[in-house]
Design an enzyme around this catalytic site. Sequence first.
Site, mmCIF file in Angstrom:
data_model
loop_
_atom_site.group_PDB
_atom_site.id
_atom_site.type_symbol
_atom_site.label_atom_id
_atom_site.label_comp_id
_atom_site.label_asym_id
_atom_site.label_seq_id
_atom_site.Cartn_x
_atom_site.Cartn_y
_atom_site.Cartn_z
ATOM 1 N N ARG A 64 -7.076 -52.037 -62.016
ATOM 2 C CA ARG A 64 -5.990 -51.960 -63.013
ATOM 3 C C ARG A 64 -5.065 -53.158 -62.936
ATOM 4 N NH1 ARG A 64 -6.884 -46.638 -61.609
ATOM 5 N NH2 ARG A 64 -5.481 -46.837 -59.851
ATOM 6 N N GLU A 101 -6.572 -44.250 -46.265
ATOM 7 C CA GLU A 101 -6.215 -42.986 -45.621
ATOM 8 C C GLU A 101 -7.394 -42.490 -44.771
ATOM 9 O OE1 GLU A 101 -4.958 -40.207 -48.507
ATOM 10 O OE2 GLU A 101 -4.312 -38.734 -47.023
HETATM 11 P P1 AMP Z 1 -2.273 -48.711 -51.463
HETATM 12 O O1 AMP Z 1 -3.245 -49.672 -50.851
HETATM 13 O O2 AMP Z 1 -2.143 -47.441 -50.712
HETATM 14 O O3 AMP Z 1 -0.903 -49.370 -51.716
HETATM 15 O O4 AMP Z 1 -2.864 -48.257 -52.872
HETATM 16 C C1 AMP Z 1 -2.702 -49.059 -53.975
HETATM 17 C C2 AMP Z 1 -3.894 -49.010 -54.895
HETATM 18 O O5 AMP Z 1 -4.383 -47.688 -55.097
HETATM 19 C C3 AMP Z 1 -3.474 -49.545 -56.244
HETATM 20 O O6 AMP Z 1 -4.452 -50.494 -56.667
HETATM 21 C C4 AMP Z 1 -3.406 -48.341 -57.157
HETATM 22 O O7 AMP Z 1 -4.071 -48.611 -58.361
HETATM 23 C C5 AMP Z 1 -4.097 -47.204 -56.400
HETATM 24 N N1 AMP Z 1 -3.233 -46.012 -56.239
HETATM 25 C C6 AMP Z 1 -2.763 -45.518 -55.064
HETATM 26 N N2 AMP Z 1 -2.039 -44.409 -55.236
HETATM 27 C C7 AMP Z 1 -2.008 -44.177 -56.566
HETATM 28 C C8 AMP Z 1 -1.381 -43.173 -57.396
HETATM 29 N N3 AMP Z 1 -0.630 -42.187 -56.894
HETATM 30 N N4 AMP Z 1 -1.566 -43.276 -58.741
HETATM 31 C C9 AMP Z 1 -2.308 -44.273 -59.273
HETATM 32 N N5 AMP Z 1 -2.921 -45.237 -58.541
HETATM 33 C C10 AMP Z 1 -2.783 -45.201 -57.209
#
Ligand code: AMP
Length: 176
Positions: A64, A101
């Site tokens: 995205r 996670e």
């Molecule tokens: P992180 O590495 O945990 O910061 O996750 C970020 C990535 O996961 C981004 O590219 C987001 O598109 C996706 N993502 C994580 N959590 C969500 C959420 N609650 N809603 C939508 N996309 C998420």
Amino acid sequence: MSKITAADLEAAIRNVPDFPKPGIQFKDITPVLGDAALFAGSIDLLASHHADSRIDAVVGIDARGFIFAAAAARQLNTAFVPIRKKGKLPYKTIEENFSLEYGEDTVAIHEDALQPGARVLLLDDLLATGGTAAAATKLVQKVGAEIVEIGFLIELSFLNGREKLNGHPIHSVITY
Ligand code: AMP
């Protein structure tokens, strides 16, 4: 028409509980993309404060992040560079692992995608735990480019993702 605000975008973003798995509140941005004024407004809010500074490339994170980064690059009249999930880029790549996670993931960039010293705006749709953006930041630095700012349409601040981003300037349009 009046200028689009972060509150307008927030009102359009759809919260989908328990997607893709129980306990996750998924922030669905497709209603923003599907409305011409909101989509244009989201790009303005992510990029327009860089209109008078030198940005050599907008780097977007799979998948995205590509949507916002490509449109922002066009608006800033600059290059677009993708950071992709491992195994998708066809030429020689540099890779970075990061923890999820459960388990691990790897992102990659073409080794010649950015000039040394290039000034980069790094964009993704959402900052959650910060693992994805931290790995992308490392890739940009490994190829010798400089992060000017890391921008997100949405930051889930309760997950403290910005702590993983080593003090780089962060710009989030909407914070939960
Ligand atoms: P992180 O590495 O945990 O910061 O996750 C970020 C990535 O996961 C981004 O590219 C987001 O598109 C996706 N993502 C994580 N959590 C969500 C959420 N609650 N809603 C939508 N996309 C998420």
